[in-house]
Write a protein that holds these residues in place. Structure first.
Motif, PDB file in Angstrom:
ATOM      1  N   CYS A   1     -14.808  51.344  21.776  1.00 38.87           N
ATOM      2  CA  CYS A   1     -13.170  50.357  20.452  1.00 38.87           C
ATOM      3  C   CYS A   1     -12.789  52.396  20.312  1.00 38.87           C
ATOM      4  O   CYS A   1     -12.184  52.948  20.268  1.00 38.87           O
ATOM      5  CB  CYS A   1     -14.040  50.933  19.178  1.00 38.87           C
ATOM      6  SG  CYS A   1     -14.303  48.437  19.180  1.00 38.87           S
ATOM      7  N   LEU A   2     -13.500  53.590  19.648  1.00 35.99           N
ATOM      8  CA  LEU A   2     -13.187  55.081  18.776  1.00 35.99           C
ATOM      9  C   LEU A   2     -12.312  55.422  20.210  1.00 35.99           C
ATOM     10  O   LEU A   2     -11.185  55.951  20.260  1.00 35.99           O
ATOM     11  CB  LEU A   2     -13.848  54.978  18.291  1.00 35.99           C
ATOM     12  CG  LEU A   2     -14.590  54.887  17.038  1.00 35.99           C
ATOM     13  CD1 LEU A   2     -15.871  56.165  16.572  1.00 35.99           C
ATOM     14  CD2 LEU A   2     -13.864  55.164  15.544  1.00 35.99           C
TER      15      LEU A   2
ATOM     16  N   LYS B   1     -11.197  54.097  22.859  1.00 34.29           N
ATOM     17  CA  LYS B   1     -10.220  53.741  23.496  1.00 34.29           C
ATOM     18  C   LYS B   1      -8.815  53.952  22.150  1.00 34.29           C
ATOM     19  O   LYS B   1      -7.832  54.186  22.954  1.00 34.29           O
ATOM     20  CB  LYS B   1     -10.316  52.205  23.588  1.00 34.29           C
ATOM     21  CG  LYS B   1      -9.492  51.090  24.100  1.00 34.29           C
ATOM     22  CD  LYS B   1      -9.824  50.217  24.275  1.00 34.29           C
ATOM     23  CE  LYS B   1      -8.341  49.005  24.936  1.00 34.29           C
ATOM     24  NZ  LYS B   1      -8.889  47.813  25.085  1.00 34.29           N
ATOM     25  N   LYS B   2      -9.253  53.575  21.701  1.00 32.72           N
ATOM     26  CA  LYS B   2      -7.890  54.157  20.750  1.00 32.72           C
ATOM     27  C   LYS B   2      -7.724  55.724  20.659  1.00 32.72           C
ATOM     28  O   LYS B   2      -6.212  55.287  20.817  1.00 32.72           O
ATOM     29  CB  LYS B   2      -8.743  54.327  18.885  1.00 32.72           C
ATOM     30  CG  LYS B   2      -7.295  54.136  18.200  1.00 32.72           C
ATOM     31  CD  LYS B   2      -8.564  53.634  16.526  1.00 32.72           C
ATOM     32  CE  LYS B   2      -6.855  54.190  15.569  1.00 32.72           C
ATOM     33  NZ  LYS B   2      -7.429  54.700  14.220  1.00 32.72           N
ATOM     34  N   GLU B   3      -8.150  56.478  21.158  1.00 34.97           N
ATOM     35  CA  GLU B   3      -8.156  57.972  20.820  1.00 34.97           C
ATOM     36  C   GLU B   3      -7.578  58.228  22.714  1.00 34.97           C
ATOM     37  O   GLU B   3      -6.253  59.036  22.539  1.00 34.97           O
ATOM     38  CB  GLU B   3      -9.732  58.611  21.316  1.00 34.97           C
ATOM     39  CG  GLU B   3      -9.268  59.872  21.519  1.00 34.97           C
ATOM     40  CD  GLU B   3     -11.113  60.852  21.684  1.00 34.97           C
ATOM     41  OE1 GLU B   3     -10.543  62.393  21.929  1.00 34.97           O
ATOM     42  OE2 GLU B   3     -11.645  60.192  21.038  1.00 34.97           O
TER      43      GLU B   3
ATOM     44  N   ASN C   1      -5.497  54.927  24.027  1.00 32.12           N
ATOM     45  CA  ASN C   1      -4.455  55.172  23.743  1.00 32.12           C
ATOM     46  C   ASN C   1      -3.322  56.070  23.324  1.00 32.12           C
ATOM     47  O   ASN C   1      -2.564  55.971  23.592  1.00 32.12           O
ATOM     48  CB  ASN C   1      -4.427  53.645  23.409  1.00 32.12           C
ATOM     49  CG  ASN C   1      -5.588  52.427  24.280  1.00 32.12           C
ATOM     50  OD1 ASN C   1      -4.998  52.975  25.255  1.00 32.12           O
ATOM     51  ND2 ASN C   1      -5.861  51.735  23.213  1.00 32.12           N
ATOM     52  N   THR C   2      -3.944  57.334  22.450  1.00 25.63           N
ATOM     53  CA  THR C   2      -3.347  57.486  21.720  1.00 25.63           C
ATOM     54  C   THR C   2      -2.606  58.302  22.543  1.00 25.63           C
ATOM     55  O   THR C   2      -1.736  58.864  21.840  1.00 25.63           O
ATOM     56  CB  THR C   2      -3.958  57.829  20.604  1.00 25.63           C
ATOM     57  OG1 THR C   2      -4.441  57.474  19.545  1.00 25.63           O
ATOM     58  CG2 THR C   2      -2.738  59.485  19.525  1.00 25.63           C
TER      59      THR C   2
ATOM     60  N   ASP D   1       0.393  56.947  24.872  1.00 26.22           N
ATOM     61  CA  ASP D   1       1.407  56.877  23.846  1.00 26.22           C
ATOM     62  C   ASP D   1       2.597  58.397  23.762  1.00 26.22           C
ATOM     63  O   ASP D   1       3.817  58.392  24.277  1.00 26.22           O
ATOM     64  CB  ASP D   1       1.122  56.290  23.182  1.00 26.22           C
ATOM     65  CG  ASP D   1       0.658  54.496  23.157  1.00 26.22           C
ATOM     66  OD1 ASP D   1       0.837  54.130  23.485  1.00 26.22           O
ATOM     67  OD2 ASP D   1       0.277  54.311  22.146  1.00 26.22           O
TER      68      ASP D   1
END
Length: 338
Positions: A58-59, A61-63, A65-66, A69
């Motif tokens: 999760c961490l 993937k969030k990194e 995805n940021t 973006d």
């Protein structure tokens, strides 16, 4: 980030944990620990490993995805290395360095291309100005020695002059605004100038020209407006009928002054009409005529967009009408009243 692929990348760690559990279970059973206790230890171990994998995924993937973006919002995405955050991972630091090397190489290439483009543009502009001198000299020689032959030569010189103007505008197409001189001009005056510039071409092809005089004025750049009209007149000549006619009129509707250029030529196919202002598009008629380049109307559209002039076309089997629309705002209207 693909979860299945990420999990496959964790295979070495999962195998290591599996071997560790196997070794621990064997040791505990040898030591005489009850099977239920051993099973409980295995379950807790697996839950901890599963939770750790889930949190890490999760961490990460969030990194990532940021970062994606951020890249999507960038106009120059090759600069993404400048926006990457600092990281404590050794492998990420290597990737960061690789991106910086790629960025540096890209910037060097862009600068080289810009320099080459500038040199080429300057060469084209210089060439156009140089070639205009002999064209003007040949025109004067033909004007002073009138004959059927010199009239034909003058017609060809007019074409050559138009082609050099095309090359000049194409070379300046990215920065034509530096060459603007917007002032109040009388539309009929510009129309007559354009017809005069192409008089030998029109005479040679026996084009009957009808220009409606008007005292309506607009604010625009006279030189580039005449360039647009030249291209439209040449197109009318190129796609003429057996008894060619060209009608040019000016009319005002509310806050809009419209210049209509109407011919009775072979027209434009309905399927081609939406694409006639695209670069290099020649359409059905253009494919039947080898001298069609698909550049004239494209340049007209580009220039009209920069000057704020509306450009539309409609056509059928009876001919084509090109309309140039000039918007008059309230400020211009007030100035005229004074």
């Amino acid at each position: 980030m693909n979860g299945t692929l990420w999990l496959k990348n964790q295979t070495p760690m999962l195998l290591l944990n599996l071997l560790s559990i196997t070794a621990l279970v064997s040791f505990l059973l040898i030591c005489g620990l009850e099977r239920s206790a051993v099973l409980l230890i295995v379950i807790v171990w697996m839950m901890v490993v599963g939770l750790w994998l889930f949190v890490c995924f999760c961490l990460r993937k969030k990194e990532l995805n940021t970062l994606l973006d951020m890249a999507e919002k960038l106009n120059e995405r090759y600069l993404i290395a400048e926006l990457l955050p600092n990281t404590n991972r050794a492998e990420d630091e290597v990737y960061h360095q690789l991106l910086q090397l790629a960025e540096k190489s890209m910037l060097e290439k862009l600068e080289e291309n810009r320099r080459n483009q500038k040199e080429y543009k300057e060469y084209i502009e210089g060439w156009v100005h140089e070639v205009k001198t002999p064209i003007t000299a040949m025109k004067l020689l033909c004007e002073n020695n009138r004959s059927p032959l010199t009239r034909s030569i003058l017609s060809e010189l007019e074409k050559t002059d138009r082609f050099t103007e095309q090359a000049l505008f194409y070379a300046r197409s990215e920065h034509t605004e530096k060459d603007y001189l917007v002032r109040e001009i009388q539309l009929s005056h510009v129309v007559h100038e354009a017809v005069t510039d192409n008089k030998y071409l029109l005479m040679q092809n026996q084009i009957a020209v009808d220009v409606e005089d008007s005292d309506l004025t607009i604010f625009s750049d006279e030189k580039w407006l005449q360039f647009i009209l030249d291209q439209l007149i040449i197109n009318a000549v190129k796609y003429r009928s057996s008894t060619p006619q060209l009608h040019i009129s000016v009319r005002q509707t509310g806050q809009t002054v419209e210049l209509w250029i109407t011919d009775n030529g072979i027209g434009i196919a309905e399927s081609d009409l939406p694409r006639i202002f695209e670069k290099g598009f020649t359409g059905q008629n253009g494919r039947e005529r080898e001298n069609s380049t698909g550049i004239g109307l494209y340049l007209c559209k580009q220039l009209c967009d920069k000057l704020g002039i509306g450009l539309t076309a409609r056509s059928d089997e009876t001919g084509t009408t090109i309309t140039l629309s000039f918007h008059l705002n309230d400020l211009v209207t007030e100035v005229r009243k004074r």
